[in-house]
Design a protein around this motif. Structure first.
Motif, short mmCIF file in Angstrom:
data_model
loop_
_atom_site.label_atom_id
_atom_site.label_comp_id
_atom_site.label_asym_id
_atom_site.label_seq_id
_atom_site.Cartn_x
_atom_site.Cartn_y
_atom_site.Cartn_z
N LEU A 41 0.82 -1.45 -0.34
CA LEU A 41 0.08 -0.05 -0.02
C LEU A 41 0.72 1.04 -0.02
CD1 LEU A 41 -2.74 -0.72 2.26
CD2 LEU A 41 -2.91 -1.02 -0.19
N LEU A 42 1.98 1.14 -0.05
CA LEU A 42 2.93 2.32 -0.32
C LEU A 42 2.73 3.19 -1.37
CD1 LEU A 42 6.37 1.13 1.15
CD2 LEU A 42 4.89 2.56 2.24
N GLY A 43 2.26 2.38 -2.46
CA GLY A 43 1.89 3.24 -3.62
C GLY A 43 0.40 3.62 -3.75
N CYS A 44 -0.41 3.46 -2.60
CA CYS A 44 -1.56 3.75 -2.62
C CYS A 44 -2.23 5.30 -2.81
CB CYS A 44 -2.32 3.41 -1.30
SG CYS A 44 -4.28 3.09 -1.19
N ARG A 45 -3.10 5.48 -3.55
CA ARG A 45 -3.56 7.11 -3.67
C ARG A 45 -3.93 7.54 -2.56
NH1 ARG A 45 -8.15 7.37 -7.83
NH2 ARG A 45 -9.33 7.31 -5.90
N PHE A 46 -3.57 8.72 -2.15
CA PHE A 46 -3.61 9.32 -0.67
C PHE A 46 -5.11 9.14 -0.19
CE2 PHE A 46 -3.72 12.82 2.27
CZ PHE A 46 -2.94 12.22 3.36
N ASP A 47 -6.06 9.69 -1.07
CA ASP A 47 -7.30 9.64 -0.60
C ASP A 47 -7.83 8.13 -0.45
OD1 ASP A 47 -7.23 9.20 -3.42
OD2 ASP A 47 -9.46 9.35 -3.55
N ASN A 48 -7.56 7.39 -1.19
CA ASN A 48 -7.91 5.73 -0.95
C ASN A 48 -7.15 5.19 0.37
OD1 ASN A 48 -9.48 3.53 -2.27
ND2 ASN A 48 -7.46 2.43 -2.25
N TRP A 49 -6.00 5.61 0.55
CA TRP A 49 -5.54 5.31 1.88
C TRP A 49 -6.19 5.78 3.26
CZ3 TRP A 49 -3.01 2.41 4.93
CH2 TRP A 49 -2.53 2.65 6.27
N LEU A 50 -6.49 6.90 3.08
CA LEU A 50 -7.39 7.68 4.01
C LEU A 50 -8.73 6.92 4.32
CD1 LEU A 50 -6.62 11.34 3.72
CD2 LEU A 50 -5.58 9.99 5.26
N ARG A 51 -9.19 6.53 3.33
CA ARG A 51 -10.37 5.79 3.17
C ARG A 51 -10.32 4.42 3.95
NH1 ARG A 51 -11.78 8.06 -1.75
NH2 ARG A 51 -11.08 6.07 -2.77
N LEU A 52 -9.27 3.63 3.62
CA LEU A 52 -9.01 2.32 4.05
C LEU A 52 -8.47 2.62 5.78
CD1 LEU A 52 -6.83 0.94 1.44
CD2 LEU A 52 -9.04 0.09 2.07
N LYS A 53 -7.85 3.49 6.03
CA LYS A 53 -7.40 3.91 7.29
C LYS A 53 -8.60 4.14 8.22
CE LYS A 53 -4.65 7.47 8.14
NZ LYS A 53 -4.93 8.07 9.19
N ARG A 54 -9.30 4.91 7.75
CA ARG A 54 -10.79 5.23 8.46
C ARG A 54 -11.55 4.09 8.85
NH1 ARG A 54 -11.85 8.97 5.19
NH2 ARG A 54 -13.66 7.89 4.15
N THR A 55 -11.61 3.16 8.02
CA THR A 55 -12.60 2.20 8.17
C THR A 55 -12.01 0.91 8.55
OG1 THR A 55 -12.31 1.55 5.86
CG2 THR A 55 -14.22 3.10 6.13
N ASN A 56 -10.74 0.83 9.11
CA ASN A 56 -10.19 -0.57 9.61
C ASN A 56 -9.41 -0.33 10.77
OD1 ASN A 56 -10.37 -2.85 7.51
ND2 ASN A 56 -9.74 -0.90 6.13
#
Length: 367
Positions: free
Chosen positions: A10-25
């Motif tokens: 996930l180091l290449g994850c798009r920043f907004d997508n990473w924030l969504r994943l971080k928020r929901t897990n």
């Protein structure tokens, strides 16, 4: 302090997508979380710039002449088959730069290639193969950088087994219409971008979860062809359990799933995928699919590659043959993993996967 995984997917994850994943897990590995946040934030601006510059030509690109999909459960030989077939220069495919760093694979291509060349060595924990920049990866990892609908997120957020919710994202045609649209949009975009990068070449793709959405892929890409590779289910399940366990150890950001949960998920997912895949493969015309037995393929790979080209109407076998031979020569000393079949696991497999043994003629072990 927890050790940082410099090759985390996930180091290449798009920043907004990473924030969504971080928020929901839930996340307990705060060190890795902070590192991913910093890296995705730093890469966010050039990723946005890349999207703005190249959106129109990518959006106008047509995914045509295929794609050719290799389907089969994890550890069924899909990687070996894809590595071999992508030696044919007529195909386009997802290399590590286009996959793990999908969002920055144009403007930062050369810098990221140099970094990944060092970081990806010995980064494949489930077997004795290395990731190489000139070998393909699964397109699902590219989709995972722009979407929350990727089964690979299960390995990052297992949450003691509750992360199995990400399994449902693989069965996309069973989701509501909104989620189906989101999935199609993200998936079509990653295919269009790589098609554009590879100057319109037909794509050769492999992600094991595609095995449970063959019908959906055929609806999205009517010219798609499918190579179904299958293998002894005992070996597949044992190797999958090993893979999920090791990948979870490397990627997990919360609580790893217990061994028994990984076993049960591996078997139940296998059962669910193939009960669906058999129906969808049977609906397909003969010129659009071919079945390959892994054990036979390993004995005579070139013969079976020729069969694949003939069956699916793919030209250029003779021209590509020297590339195939060179790759096979490079792999002649490869050593497969060896596992011992636990009686309890054997009985679990026998009780759930009898239909698969019957379909492909594998002998069931009972004692």
């Amino acid at each position: 302090m927890a050790k940082i995984n410099l090759s985390h997917n996930l180091l290449g994850c798009r920043f907004d997508n990473w924030l969504r994943l971080k928020r929901t897990n839930p996340i307990t590995n705060k060190t890795q979380q902070r590192f991913i946040t910093v890296v995705t934030f730093v890469l966010g601006l050039p990723a946005l710039l890349e999207w703005l510059i190249f959106y129109i030509p990518i959006h106008r690109t047509k995914v045509k002449e295929g794609p050719v999909y290799i389907v089969g459960y994890w550890r069924s030989g899909t990687t070996f088959l894809q590595n071999l077939l992508t030696r044919d220069p007529q195909f386009g495919w997802f290399d590590p730069v286009k996959t793990i760093t999908f969002n920055n694979c144009i403007l930062l291509k050369h810098m990221l290639a140099s970094i990944q060349k060092r970081l990806l060595k010995n980064a494949r924990p489930m077997d004795n193969m290395n990731y190489e920049l000139d070998l393909p990866m699964e397109e699902v990892f590219a989709q995972a950088t722009i979407s929350t609908q990727a089964i690979s997120h299960m390995l990052v957020f297992p949450d003691g087994g509750r992360g199995a919710k990400y399994i449902e994202t693989a069965f996309i045609d069973e989701q509501d219409e909104k989620r189906q649209r989101e999935w199609r949009k993200a998936y079509d975009y990653i295919l269009k971008k790589v098609t554009w990068l590879d100057k319109g070449k037909p794509l050769l793709l492999k992600s094991p979860e595609n095995t449970c959405r063959i019908g959906e892929l055929k609806r999205c890409y009517p010219d798609a062809k499918f190579i179904n590779i299958y293998r002894n289910p005992y070996k597949v399940i044992m190797s999958t359990i090993n893979m999920f366990t090791k990948e979870m150890d490397l990627l997990c950001l919360n609580t790893p799933a217990p061994r028994e949960v990984i076993e049960d998920i591996s078997i139940s997912l296998f059962e669910r995928i193939y009960k669906k895949a058999f129906v969808e493969l049977d609906r397909m015309s003969a010129e659009d699919r071919i079945d390959i037995k892994y054990e036979d393929f390993c004995k005579e790979p070139l013969t079976y590659v020729k069969n694949i080209y003939d069956q699916l109407g793919i030209g250029g076998f003779e021209e590509a043959k020297p590339y195939f031979e060179a790759y096979l020569e490079s792999q002649k000393d490869y050593q497969k993993n060896v596992f011992s079949l636990d009686p309890v696991l054997r009985d679990k497999i026998n009780s759930r996967l009898g239909f698969y043994f019957e379909q492909y003629g594998y002998e069931m072990i009972t004692e």
